[in-house]
Scaffold this motif. Sequence first.
Motif, PDB file in Angstrom:
ATOM      1  N   TYR A  96      49.444 -11.492  33.669  1.00 21.48           N
ATOM      2  CA  TYR A  96      49.086 -12.274  32.497  1.00 21.48           C
ATOM      3  C   TYR A  96      48.974 -11.333  31.300  1.00 21.48           C
ATOM      4  CZ  TYR A  96      46.213 -14.503  28.969  1.00 21.48           C
ATOM      5  OH  TYR A  96      45.741 -14.978  27.772  1.00 21.48           O
ATOM      6  N   PRO A  97      49.689 -11.614  30.212  1.00 25.12           N
ATOM      7  CA  PRO A  97      50.720 -12.635  30.039  1.00 25.12           C
ATOM      8  C   PRO A  97      52.003 -12.260  30.795  1.00 25.12           C
ATOM      9  CG  PRO A  97      49.793 -11.954  27.912  1.00 25.12           C
ATOM     10  CD  PRO A  97      49.369 -10.949  28.929  1.00 25.12           C
ATOM     11  N   ASN A  98      52.904 -13.236  30.923  1.00 21.43           N
ATOM     12  CA  ASN A  98      54.174 -12.976  31.594  1.00 21.43           C
ATOM     13  C   ASN A  98      55.078 -12.091  30.739  1.00 21.43           C
ATOM     14  OD1 ASN A  98      53.687 -14.588  33.950  1.00 21.43           O
ATOM     15  ND2 ASN A  98      53.995 -16.411  32.675  1.00 21.43           N
ATOM     16  N   SER A  99      56.019 -11.443  31.401  1.00 20.82           N
ATOM     17  CA  SER A  99      56.875 -10.490  30.695  1.00 20.82           C
ATOM     18  C   SER A  99      57.856 -11.159  29.747  1.00 20.82           C
ATOM     19  CB  SER A  99      57.645  -9.634  31.707  1.00 20.82           C
ATOM     20  OG  SER A  99      58.473 -10.445  32.519  1.00 20.82           O
ATOM     21  N   ASP A 100      58.045 -12.483  29.854  1.00 17.57           N
ATOM     22  CA  ASP A 100      58.948 -13.170  28.940  1.00 17.57           C
ATOM     23  C   ASP A 100      58.220 -13.752  27.733  1.00 17.57           C
ATOM     24  OD1 ASP A 100      57.590 -15.177  30.246  1.00 17.57           O
ATOM     25  OD2 ASP A 100      59.369 -16.215  30.995  1.00 17.57           O
ATOM     26  N   GLU A 101      56.953 -13.411  27.561  1.00 16.49           N
ATOM     27  CA  GLU A 101      56.196 -13.849  26.398  1.00 16.49           C
ATOM     28  C   GLU A 101      56.294 -12.798  25.289  1.00 16.49           C
ATOM     29  OE1 GLU A 101      52.408 -15.684  27.090  1.00 16.49           O
ATOM     30  OE2 GLU A 101      52.893 -16.085  29.194  1.00 16.49           O
ATOM     31  N   PRO A 102      55.827 -13.104  24.059  1.00 15.05           N
ATOM     32  CA  PRO A 102      55.938 -12.134  22.960  1.00 15.05           C
ATOM     33  C   PRO A 102      55.404 -10.768  23.334  1.00 15.05           C
ATOM     34  CG  PRO A 102      55.219 -14.258  22.115  1.00 15.05           C
ATOM     35  CD  PRO A 102      55.234 -14.384  23.618  1.00 15.05           C
TER      36      PRO A 102
ATOM     37  N   GLY B  11      38.027  -7.484  39.451  1.00 21.13           N
ATOM     38  CA  GLY B  11      38.791  -7.212  40.662  1.00 21.13           C
ATOM     39  C   GLY B  11      40.274  -7.106  40.426  1.00 21.13           C
ATOM     40  N   ALA B  12      40.742  -7.594  39.271  1.00 19.22           N
ATOM     41  CA  ALA B  12      42.169  -7.472  38.942  1.00 19.22           C
ATOM     42  C   ALA B  12      42.462  -6.061  38.437  1.00 19.22           C
ATOM     43  CB  ALA B  12      42.546  -8.505  37.893  1.00 19.22           C
ATOM     44  N   GLU B  13      43.749  -5.804  38.158  1.00 20.74           N
ATOM     45  CA  GLU B  13      44.164  -4.526  37.595  1.00 20.74           C
ATOM     46  C   GLU B  13      44.513  -4.704  36.124  1.00 20.74           C
ATOM     47  OE1 GLU B  13      46.169  -1.805  41.082  1.00 20.74           O
ATOM     48  OE2 GLU B  13      47.480  -3.040  39.846  1.00 20.74           O
ATOM     49  N   LEU B  14      44.050  -3.752  35.315  1.00 20.17           N
ATOM     50  CA  LEU B  14      44.431  -3.674  33.914  1.00 20.17           C
ATOM     51  C   LEU B  14      45.558  -2.654  33.808  1.00 20.17           C
ATOM     52  CD1 LEU B  14      43.299  -4.702  31.064  1.00 20.17           C
ATOM     53  CD2 LEU B  14      42.358  -2.409  30.876  1.00 20.17           C
ATOM     54  N   VAL B  15      46.729  -3.093  33.412  1.00 19.73           N
ATOM     55  CA  VAL B  15      47.885  -2.202  33.239  1.00 19.73           C
ATOM     56  C   VAL B  15      48.005  -1.897  31.759  1.00 19.73           C
ATOM     57  CG1 VAL B  15      50.361  -1.927  33.555  1.00 19.73           C
ATOM     58  CG2 VAL B  15      49.019  -3.198  35.247  1.00 19.73           C
ATOM     59  N   MET B  16      47.843  -0.622  31.404  1.00 25.34           N
ATOM     60  CA  MET B  16      47.722  -0.264  29.991  1.00 25.34           C
ATOM     61  C   MET B  16      48.673   0.857  29.605  1.00 25.34           C
ATOM     62  SD  MET B  16      44.319   0.938  27.894  1.00 25.34           S
ATOM     63  CE  MET B  16      43.832  -0.765  27.682  1.00 25.34           C
ATOM     64  N   ARG B  17      49.336   0.663  28.472  1.00 23.39           N
ATOM     65  CA  ARG B  17      50.070   1.754  27.843  1.00 23.39           C
ATOM     66  C   ARG B  17      49.074   2.593  27.055  1.00 23.39           C
ATOM     67  NH1 ARG B  17      56.214   0.706  26.043  1.00 23.39           N
ATOM     68  NH2 ARG B  17      56.084   2.960  26.310  1.00 23.39           N
ATOM     69  N   LYS B  18      48.880   3.850  27.461  1.00 24.75           N
ATOM     70  CA  LYS B  18      47.959   4.747  26.768  1.00 24.75           C
ATOM     71  C   LYS B  18      48.656   5.466  25.610  1.00 24.75           C
ATOM     72  CE  LYS B  18      44.608   4.099  29.844  1.00 24.75           C
ATOM     73  NZ  LYS B  18      44.161   5.190  30.722  1.00 24.75           N
ATOM     74  N   ASN B  19      49.957   5.622  25.725  1.00 24.11           N
ATOM     75  CA  ASN B  19      50.814   6.171  24.676  1.00 24.11           C
ATOM     76  C   ASN B  19      52.241   5.787  25.077  1.00 24.11           C
ATOM     77  OD1 ASN B  19      51.604   8.166  26.659  1.00 24.11           O
ATOM     78  ND2 ASN B  19      49.787   9.336  26.103  1.00 24.11           N
ATOM     79  N   HIS B  20      53.224   6.410  24.489  1.00 25.90           N
ATOM     80  CA  HIS B  20      54.594   6.006  24.816  1.00 25.90           C
ATOM     81  C   HIS B  20      54.979   6.357  26.258  1.00 25.90           C
ATOM     82  CE1 HIS B  20      56.092   4.409  21.044  1.00 25.90           C
ATOM     83  NE2 HIS B  20      55.449   5.373  20.397  1.00 25.90           N
TER      84      HIS B  20
ATOM     85  N   ILE C 158      47.326  -7.902  32.561  1.00 31.99           N
ATOM     86  CA  ILE C 158      46.493  -7.983  33.762  1.00 31.99           C
ATOM     87  C   ILE C 158      47.356  -8.426  34.925  1.00 31.99           C
ATOM     88  CG2 ILE C 158      44.551  -9.198  34.829  1.00 31.99           C
ATOM     89  CD1 ILE C 158      43.330  -9.392  32.020  1.00 31.99           C
ATOM     90  N   GLN C 159      47.147  -7.805  36.095  1.00 33.44           N
ATOM     91  CA  GLN C 159      47.909  -8.173  37.283  1.00 33.44           C
ATOM     92  C   GLN C 159      47.006  -8.134  38.522  1.00 33.44           C
ATOM     93  OE1 GLN C 159      51.079  -5.286  37.743  1.00 33.44           O
ATOM     94  NE2 GLN C 159      49.769  -3.811  38.773  1.00 33.44           N
ATOM     95  N   ASN C 160      47.595  -8.546  39.651  1.00 35.77           N
ATOM     96  CA  ASN C 160      46.925  -8.568  40.943  1.00 35.77           C
ATOM     97  C   ASN C 160      45.666  -9.448  40.915  1.00 35.77           C
ATOM     98  OD1 ASN C 160      46.980  -7.924  43.672  1.00 35.77           O
ATOM     99  ND2 ASN C 160      45.542  -6.231  43.408  1.00 35.77           N
ATOM    100  N   HIS C 161      45.870 -10.692  40.472  1.00 40.04           N
ATOM    101  CA  HIS C 161      44.802 -11.677  40.450  1.00 40.04           C
ATOM    102  C   HIS C 161      45.448 -13.042  40.658  1.00 40.04           C
ATOM    103  CE1 HIS C 161      41.422 -14.113  39.061  1.00 40.04           C
ATOM    104  NE2 HIS C 161      40.652 -13.035  39.138  1.00 40.04           N
ATOM    105  N   ARG C 162      44.756 -13.881  41.389  1.00 36.11           N
ATOM    106  CA  ARG C 162      45.338 -15.184  41.709  1.00 36.11           C
ATOM    107  C   ARG C 162      45.643 -16.002  40.450  1.00 36.11           C
ATOM    108  NH1 ARG C 162      42.970 -19.670  46.010  1.00 36.11           N
ATOM    109  NH2 ARG C 162      44.453 -21.348  45.468  1.00 36.11           N
ATOM    110  N   ASN C 163      44.851 -15.834  39.414  1.00 34.59           N
ATOM    111  CA  ASN C 163      45.057 -16.626  38.193  1.00 34.59           C
ATOM    112  C   ASN C 163      46.299 -16.223  37.410  1.00 34.59           C
ATOM    113  OD1 ASN C 163      42.754 -18.037  38.785  1.00 34.59           O
ATOM    114  ND2 ASN C 163      41.457 -16.914  37.338  1.00 34.59           N
ATOM    115  N   THR C 164      46.977 -15.166  37.822  1.00 39.04           N
ATOM    116  CA  THR C 164      48.214 -14.760  37.132  1.00 39.04           C
ATOM    117  C   THR C 164      49.447 -15.454  37.695  1.00 39.04           C
ATOM    118  OG1 THR C 164      48.655 -12.897  38.637  1.00 39.04           O
ATOM    119  CG2 THR C 164      47.236 -12.457  36.732  1.00 39.04           C
ATOM    120  N   LEU C 165      49.331 -16.158  38.802  1.00 44.22           N
ATOM    121  CA  LEU C 165      50.506 -16.676  39.506  1.00 44.22           C
ATOM    122  C   LEU C 165      51.011 -17.965  38.870  1.00 44.22           C
ATOM    123  CD1 LEU C 165      49.402 -16.072  43.225  1.00 44.22           C
ATOM    124  CD2 LEU C 165      50.518 -14.496  41.628  1.00 44.22           C
ATOM    125  N   ASP C 166      52.112 -17.845  38.114  1.00 43.54           N
ATOM    126  CA  ASP C 166      52.699 -19.049  37.511  1.00 43.54           C
ATOM    127  C   ASP C 166      54.213 -18.969  37.389  1.00 43.54           C
ATOM    128  OD1 ASP C 166      52.908 -17.180  35.514  1.00 43.54           O
ATOM    129  OD2 ASP C 166      51.978 -18.400  33.962  1.00 43.54           O
TER     130      ASP C 166
END
Length: 809
Positions: free
Chosen positions: A143-149, A178-187, A221-229
Amino acid sequence: MRFLWMLGWISTALPLSAANYYLSSTTGDDGHSPSQAQDPGTPWQSLERLNQFIPELAPGDSVLLKRGDVFYGTLQLRKSGSADKPIVFASYGEGALPVITGLSSLTGWESHGSDIYSAALPPAIGRIQVVTLNGVPQAMGRYPNSDEPNKGYLTPEAIPAKNQVSHPGFQPSGNWVGAELVMRKNHWIIDRQEIVSQEGSTLTFLPGSDYEPKKGYGFFIQNHRNTLDQHGEWYQDETNKRLYLCLKESDPDSLKIEVSGIENLVTTLPNTRHVVLHGLHLEGANATALLIRGGSHFRFSSGKIVHAGENGILAQNMDHLVLENSEIRNAYNSGIYLRSGNFQATIRDNRIENTFVFPGMGQNGDNNGFAIFSVSDADTIAQNSIVRAGYVGIGFRGSRTLVKNNLVDGFCLTKGDGGGIYSYTGRSNPGYTERVVRGNIVRNGDGAREGTPLQGTDIPAPAEGIYLDDNAEQVLVTDNTVYGIANRGIYLHNTQHITVRNNLVFDAGYLLFLADDELGQPLKHLQFSENILIKKEASQVGMGVRSGSFDFDAMGISDKNHYLDLSGTGISFFTQNTQLKSDRFYTHEAWKNAAKWEATTMIAHYPAQGSDTPGTSIASSSAVVPILKGGASCTGGCQLSWEPEGQIRIAGTDETSEVKIPLSGYRPGIGYQVSLSGSSSGEAVMELYLRQNGAPYQKLSASRVVVLGNDQKQVQVNFNPSPYEGATALILKLFQGKQQTILRNLKLVPLSEKRQKHPADFFVLATNPGGTTKQLPLNGTYTDISGREYKQTIALAPYRGIFLLKEIE
C-alpha cells in the motif's frame, strides 16, 4: 545422446577408475547400496541420502542427477577433489536439466471473501521470500500499489525521529503494526523495516540500516493483510503459519502456488577445492541458491538459477572461481555477489535477468541490487548479458580486473546513483591498479525517480552509463558503446589516473561528466581522447565538470574527441562551482579558452529536422499561447527591452543574464513546446527550464540548452508534463557576458498526439552484443563520424558499436 555425451565428457576429464553415482527422484531408492548407486538402473532417490554419502566420495568421482527430475532440499558439498581429479556433479539421461528446488506447493485453500484466500504453511518453513503462481514470481502486497501515482510511494508529511514517519493517511491507530515499512533513504538505499507501533498518523519502525529517513524520499507498506487488493499479492502470517493470497477471478486449486522453504540449495564447506557443478538447475532458494564459503578451484557451468529470494550466487574466500555459460533469473537481491576474500574469479558467458526488480524484496543497506558484484583482485568479467538490473549491472573493485565484452541492457530500474558498469573504492583507498573496462555495450539506464524529490519532474534520475566513483583510480575505459542513459554517459567522481579513449556515447543527459567533492580525492591525471559523443536532445550537454577548484591542468586533458549535435541546439559545456555556488554553460570556443581543453576536438552539426524530441507533434495553431510583452522581466544581470514585432532584446550587464516569463496559459499534466527564434551579437549559450513562479522556486524540469550565434536560429524545445498545479514560469539564462541576444516569436505550444519527427532510418546506432562478427543490413547509404561510407551492409565486430547518419539527397 545427451546421456552418452555427458558420459563422454566425464570420461575424457577424469581417470577411468573414477566412480559415477546416480540419483533419480522418480526411479531411485535410498535403500540401494553405494555399489548399486553406481548403476543408472539402481540410483539413489534423495538429496538427503546423497548428502550422507558425499564425505565418502573420492577425488575424480562424479555424481549424476537424472534429467527431468526434481530434487527437494540442499546439496551439501562436503568433500574436495584434486587438481587432476575434481569431483563433478552433473546430469545424465534425456530431457530438461535436473532441478534442485526449495519450492513447496500449497493446497487446502480457504476463502475469506473479497478475492482473499489462505493456506497453512508447512511447519518447518520460516519467513518466506519467494511465492510463485504457475512459475511466475509475485511481489508482496503493498500500500499504495505500484501502479498508483509516484509508483506507489508516499512522501512523509513529517519525520519526527530517525525511526519515525508521519502521513495523514494513517488511521486508525495500530492499523499497520507488524507490517514492513519500505523506505527510500536516498537514491541508492531502499530499506525494509518492521513497524512496531502506530500513534495516529505516526509510524515507529525498527531501522533497517544506519541510513536515516530523508526529506522528500518516499515509502510504502507491505507484508500486511490490508495491502491485498491486486492479483498475486501475498502476505505471510508468521504467528499462525498461514499464507494469504489475493486471486482475481481465479480458483487457487487451478493454479500451481509454490513458496520457498529452503534457505540455500547448494552449500560448501569453508575449504572446498576442485569441485565442478555442470548442468544443474537451482530453483526457489529462500536466500541464496549457491552459497560458496571458501576454498579454491570451484566451477559452476551450463546451469540455471531461478527465483532466488536473496542472491543467485554468493561467494567468499574462494580462489580461482569460475562461473560460466549459465543463466540467473529473478534474484531478488543480487545475481552474482563475490563478497570478500576471493581471488582471480572468472565470470563469463552468463545471462542474468531481472535482478532486484521488486523494490520491497531486496536486502537493506549498501552493496545490494547488483547483477554482478565483485570486490576481489584479478577478476575477469567477460561476455555476460545483463538484462533489467534494479541497481547496478556490473560492479567491481580490486586490482588487475578486466571487464570486457559485456552487454548491460536496462539498469537503475529500482534504485539510483548507480551505473551500468560501476566501481567504487571509498575512503580507505587501498590503491587498486591495472583495471580495464573494454568493449562493453551499456544501454537503457532509465533511472528511478519514484520515491525521490525528482518525482513529478523530468529532471534526470541518477543513472550513469559507466560510473567510476569515490577514489576509483587506475582504470582504462576504452572501446565501449554507451547509449540511452538518463543522466551521465561516462561519469568520473573523485577519480585519478583514468583514461577514457575511443568510446561511443549517444543520448545521455551529459555525454561526459567529472566531479570532485569532500567524499574523495580531487580530480587528477584524467585523459579523454578519440571519443565519439553524440547529443540527441536539447536537454543534453557535451561535458560537465563540478568542482570547488577548477585546476584544469591538474585534472588532465580532454582533446581530439568528436562531438555531433542532432538536436539543432548546439554542443555546450558546463561547470558547477561548488565553492561559489554558481553554474555556467559555455560554447565550444568559450570552453577552449576557459579550460584549455578540446583544442582540436571536432564539433559537427547534422541538419536539424524539427523539434528536439522525436515522436511528438504539436496541437493546432489555435492552442498556441503567445508569451506576452508585459509578462517577462529581467531577474539578474541584464536589461530587457521589447522591440517591434514582438522581439525581446536582452542586453547583458554581467556574466549571466536571467529572464523570468510567467506562463499564464500553462496547465499541469500537459506537455509543452517552447518555440522561438534567436540570435546573439556573439556566441552565447541559453538555458531554458520550468520553475515554480513563487517560493520555494523549485525547478520543475531539466534544462534545455541552446547555443546561439550571429545567425538567426529557430528553436523548438519540448517539456514533459508536470503534475505541479501552481503558478509556473519559464526561466531563460543566457551565458553571454555583456553581449546582446534577440529573441523573436516566443510561443508556448501544447503538445498533442505522437508522430515521428525523423524518418525511421534518419540514423542507425548499430551494436553487436555477441561473440562473432555480424553482417547488419542498411537501408540506403550511410556515413560514420569520420565520413566513411557504408552501403547495403556493415560488418560489425563482436561487442562493438557504430553510429551512422543517412546521406541526405
